[in-house]
Scaffold this motif. Sequence first.
Motif, PDB file in Angstrom:
ATOM      1  N   GLN A 118       0.808  -1.221   0.000  1.00  0.00           N
ATOM      2  CA  GLN A 118       0.000   0.000   0.000  1.00  0.00           C
ATOM      3  C   GLN A 118       0.841   1.271   0.000  1.00  0.00           C
ATOM      4  O   GLN A 118       0.305   2.377  -0.157  1.00  0.00           O
ATOM      5  N   LYS A 119       2.157   1.142   0.159  1.00  0.00           N
ATOM      6  CA  LYS A 119       3.049   2.302   0.120  1.00  0.00           C
ATOM      7  C   LYS A 119       3.800   2.398  -1.200  1.00  0.00           C
ATOM      8  O   LYS A 119       4.660   3.272  -1.361  1.00  0.00           O
ATOM      9  N   MET A 120       3.476   1.517  -2.150  1.00  0.00           N
ATOM     10  CA  MET A 120       4.230   1.452  -3.403  1.00  0.00           C
ATOM     11  C   MET A 120       3.394   1.907  -4.582  1.00  0.00           C
ATOM     12  O   MET A 120       2.163   1.758  -4.582  1.00  0.00           O
ATOM     13  N   ASP A 121       4.085   2.439  -5.606  1.00  0.00           N
ATOM     14  CA  ASP A 121       3.417   2.766  -6.856  1.00  0.00           C
ATOM     15  C   ASP A 121       3.450   1.544  -7.764  1.00  0.00           C
ATOM     16  O   ASP A 121       3.869   0.455  -7.350  1.00  0.00           O
ATOM     17  N   PHE A 122       3.040   1.720  -9.017  1.00  0.00           N
ATOM     18  CA  PHE A 122       2.930   0.580  -9.929  1.00  0.00           C
ATOM     19  C   PHE A 122       4.269  -0.124 -10.128  1.00  0.00           C
ATOM     20  O   PHE A 122       4.368  -1.349  -9.967  1.00  0.00           O
ATOM     21  N   GLN A 123       5.309   0.635 -10.461  1.00  0.00           N
ATOM     22  CA  GLN A 123       6.601   0.018 -10.751  1.00  0.00           C
ATOM     23  C   GLN A 123       7.167  -0.678  -9.519  1.00  0.00           C
ATOM     24  O   GLN A 123       7.672  -1.797  -9.605  1.00  0.00           O
ATOM     25  N   GLU A 124       7.085  -0.024  -8.374  1.00  0.00           N
ATOM     26  CA  GLU A 124       7.597  -0.623  -7.143  1.00  0.00           C
ATOM     27  C   GLU A 124       6.827  -1.886  -6.786  1.00  0.00           C
ATOM     28  O   GLU A 124       7.400  -2.877  -6.324  1.00  0.00           O
ATOM     29  N   THR A 125       5.514  -1.861  -7.005  1.00  0.00           N
ATOM     30  CA  THR A 125       4.681  -3.037  -6.705  1.00  0.00           C
ATOM     31  C   THR A 125       5.077  -4.223  -7.567  1.00  0.00           C
ATOM     32  O   THR A 125       5.256  -5.339  -7.062  1.00  0.00           O
TER      33      THR A 125
END
Length: 534
Positions: free
Chosen positions: A474-481
């Motif tokens: 829940q703390k990540m954006d698309f790329q990080e996820t």
Amino acid sequence: MCISTDRSDSVSPFWRARSATPSTSLPDPRSRDTVSKIVGASYSHADILKLESLASSIRPNTPPPQTSPPTSYEPISNVTRKPGKNFKDFISQTDDDWDADLDEETTDDILDGKFRPPKSIEYRPSTGKSVIGNHRSFSSPDTRSPSYPSPRRMDSQGLKPQFEGLVRDPGNSLHMIYHPTLSAETHTPAEIERLNARISRINRFKKILQTSNVDLPELRKISWNGIPEELRPMAWQLLLGYLPTNADRRVSALERKRKEFIDGVKQAFFRGTESLDQTIWHQISIDVPRTNPHLALYGFESTQRSLERILYVWAIRHPASGYVQGINDLVTPFFQVFLSSYIDGDVETFDPGTLPKSVLDVVEADSFWCLTKLLDGIQDNYIHTQPGIQRQVVALRELVSRIDVRLATHLAENGVEFIQFSFRWMNCMLMRELSLKNTIRMWDTYMAEGQSGFSEFHLYVCAAFLVKWSDQLQKMDFQETMMFLQSLPTQDWGEKEMEILLSEAFLWKSLFHNSGAHLRQGATPYSAIPNVNL
């Protein structure tokens, strides 16, 4: 990605002998040319969102051109009867009836000499006992004390001396478990309690497995929390329905099924690799060298040849799906578990090429038939367009939206589609996220769940697996996820983490299975219900 980028040096030597410049590159997942794309674990899972991807072929169209004579493929066994003209002739003479002719075999037949009874290994109990508190445990002649009851003597190496009895009847393994000598002078009270608890658990399994007719419901019940490694090969074969529950039928049934596989391999490879289906063989020869490359066992040539034989014969017998990338992963737990039956030492570093060919034939045959039993229940995961996996991905999204609405909303807002990461979880049974040892432990529970273990219960395991990382995701954006989900921090997971994961999956199944109202749009999500008593 479930399958790493291909390299020319990973191709099977059998294929390299046929072509000096093999075409081993995988199709570009970004390409809209779906003709050459393989539906399976080899392409981008995000690509399946495109409707045209659903019409892609499950196999590459053409193999590399043949520029040199193929290397001859040694038959698996010296079968004396004359083979048929082709593999189809052999298939027409076989059947998949697991209990064929078994009803005709009786105890009277054995007494009359029609069927040979199993050769039992003479059980010689140890001469001494050690009694700690209210617990008793038998000691082995070995004076050294391993940290837990061991299926092998610690002073032996390589092939077990009693392998002939084990090949004939897996039930003989029940007499080959050696327990350590427990002593208050060399063990702490906590170690004594733990060791005696494990010995007690082994004895519970033995009590069930040594009966003339194994009680499968009871075996499933005690297998849910894990099967001792000493008894896992026999328990898996019983739970999958490969090994008859009636002890009188085991020897003849195993001989018949093993011979059927050996005959199938001889028929398929009788004329070498030039007689094989080149499309299937090409893909298998690429995937096998990339299977579990971090484990020494799967780097040995003997292991890779065994996996090639198993996968090719399975693909030929199942033309509706053929070979799909990901199936090469599913055979490895069987191969490793059944190989461990016959050897001393660490199976993950053992070279099967040192085994007698008769033993390796048995390991291959048992692995083939148990893989077949597993895939019979999930074959729609591997047919054209893989509809079984697509249904599971949709069900996972709906399930997570009820379990953790915040996580589901966050993923949707960031454009993360479930199929982009969970396709691999379904196709490879989480084997790329977990170690092989943890996968084997997880399969104990899957088999204990019955026919739905690798489909329905696996769905809840995936849900529990995703929700476990909710706070981080829940703390990540698309790329990080996407980067996080492609390389999860599970390298140090052990038995404790697996027990927690399976327990959480059992909880979600208890709450949501066969409860359609929980999954309907507009139903109150689980995470929004206050004061839920678990």
